[in-house]
Enzyme design. Sequence first.
Site, PDB file in Angstrom:
ATOM      1  N   GLU A  43       0.845  -1.210   0.000  1.00  0.00           N
ATOM      2  CA  GLU A  43       0.000   0.000   0.000  1.00  0.00           C
ATOM      3  C   GLU A  43       0.878   1.257   0.000  1.00  0.00           C
ATOM      4  OE1 GLU A  43      -3.915  -1.756   2.335  1.00  0.00           O
ATOM      5  OE2 GLU A  43      -2.376  -0.741   3.485  1.00  0.00           O
TER       6      GLU A  43
ATOM      7  N   LYS B 274     -12.785   6.749  11.952  1.00  0.00           N
ATOM      8  CA  LYS B 274     -11.330   6.692  11.753  1.00  0.00           C
ATOM      9  C   LYS B 274     -10.652   8.040  11.973  1.00  0.00           C
ATOM     10  CE  LYS B 274     -11.645   2.375  10.241  1.00  0.00           C
ATOM     11  NZ  LYS B 274     -11.347   1.980   8.883  1.00  0.00           N
TER      12      LYS B 274
HETATM   13  C1  5RP Z   1      -5.097  -2.758   5.064  1.00  0.00           C
HETATM   14  C2  5RP Z   1      -5.406  -1.365   5.481  1.00  0.00           C
HETATM   15  C3  5RP Z   1      -6.832  -0.945   5.436  1.00  0.00           C
HETATM   16  O1  5RP Z   1      -6.960   0.108   4.533  1.00  0.00           O
HETATM   17  C4  5RP Z   1      -7.255  -0.491   6.815  1.00  0.00           C
HETATM   18  O2  5RP Z   1      -7.042  -1.551   7.735  1.00  0.00           O
HETATM   19  C5  5RP Z   1      -8.736  -0.082   6.828  1.00  0.00           C
HETATM   20  O3  5RP Z   1      -9.536  -1.197   6.626  1.00  0.00           O
HETATM   21  P1  5RP Z   1     -11.115  -1.088   6.576  1.00  0.00           P
HETATM   22  O4  5RP Z   1     -11.477  -0.280   5.383  1.00  0.00           O
HETATM   23  O5  5RP Z   1     -11.571  -2.534   6.492  1.00  0.00           O
HETATM   24  O6  5RP Z   1     -11.572  -0.452   7.869  1.00  0.00           O
HETATM   25  O7  5RP Z   1      -4.552  -0.576   5.812  1.00  0.00           O
HETATM   26  O8  5RP Z   1      -3.734  -3.053   5.246  1.00  0.00           O
END
Ligand code: 5RP
Length: 226
Positions: A106, A124
């Site tokens: 990522e 978040k």
């Molecule tokens: C994966 C990530 C995801 O983007 C992060 O954990 C958010 O996940 P979600 O959209 O399921 O809440 O960093 O490595």
Amino acid sequence: MTRDDMKRAAAAAAIEYVQPAMTIGVGTGSTADWFVTLLSELPAARRPAAAVASSFATAAALRAGGIRVVDPADALYPLPLYVDGADEVDPELRLIKGGGGAHTREKAVATASELFVCIVDETKLVERLGRRPVPLEVVPWAAAFVAERVAALGGRSAARPGFLTDNDNAVLDVTGLELSDPEGLELELDAIPGVVECGIFARRRADVVLAGTASGVRRLSGRRTP
Ligand code: 5RP
């Protein structure tokens, strides 16, 4: 409105950034999954030309949705757009990522993209990073050594049980770190031998955050990462 509705709304807002000729980067997780679903529902003329996935799971979902997937090793960089979720977002659009353990690819694909659009639900958004553990992808045999180095920084490491990344590495989830200087801590963690990548995205932070809230999608934008 549920959290899932907010994730979907954020993903739908990110669709507006997609242009048909683009090869785009696509992240991992439940919010990124919504983005993939909505991409695959677009009429053929509105779809991106191709996508670079940040994980095997996202590559499979993109293919299932009829989107052409380009191997990250074969893509032409910079990509014009990268869309991904996050575990935490601070007011300066710095992130903690890696809840899904895909943060190494990522971060690489985000860094190799001109515009990083981060899609989240409002839970978040934090005033200061560090409510959630910081994930570290580590070479498995170095995990104990890395945990010792992390302890010297005040962190407590918990190995993610039974989990291997797409790169066949382990993940340590670290709590107790001092996150008043996310850029500095990111550099410090990434400098520990055996650490492949940490989940702090401060050097390559988001350019735009689309946060689904009970009253609609909030758009936050910051400085462009060079
Ligand atoms: C994966 C990530 C995801 O983007 C992060 O954990 C958010 O996940 P979600 O959209 O399921 O809440 O960093 O490595």
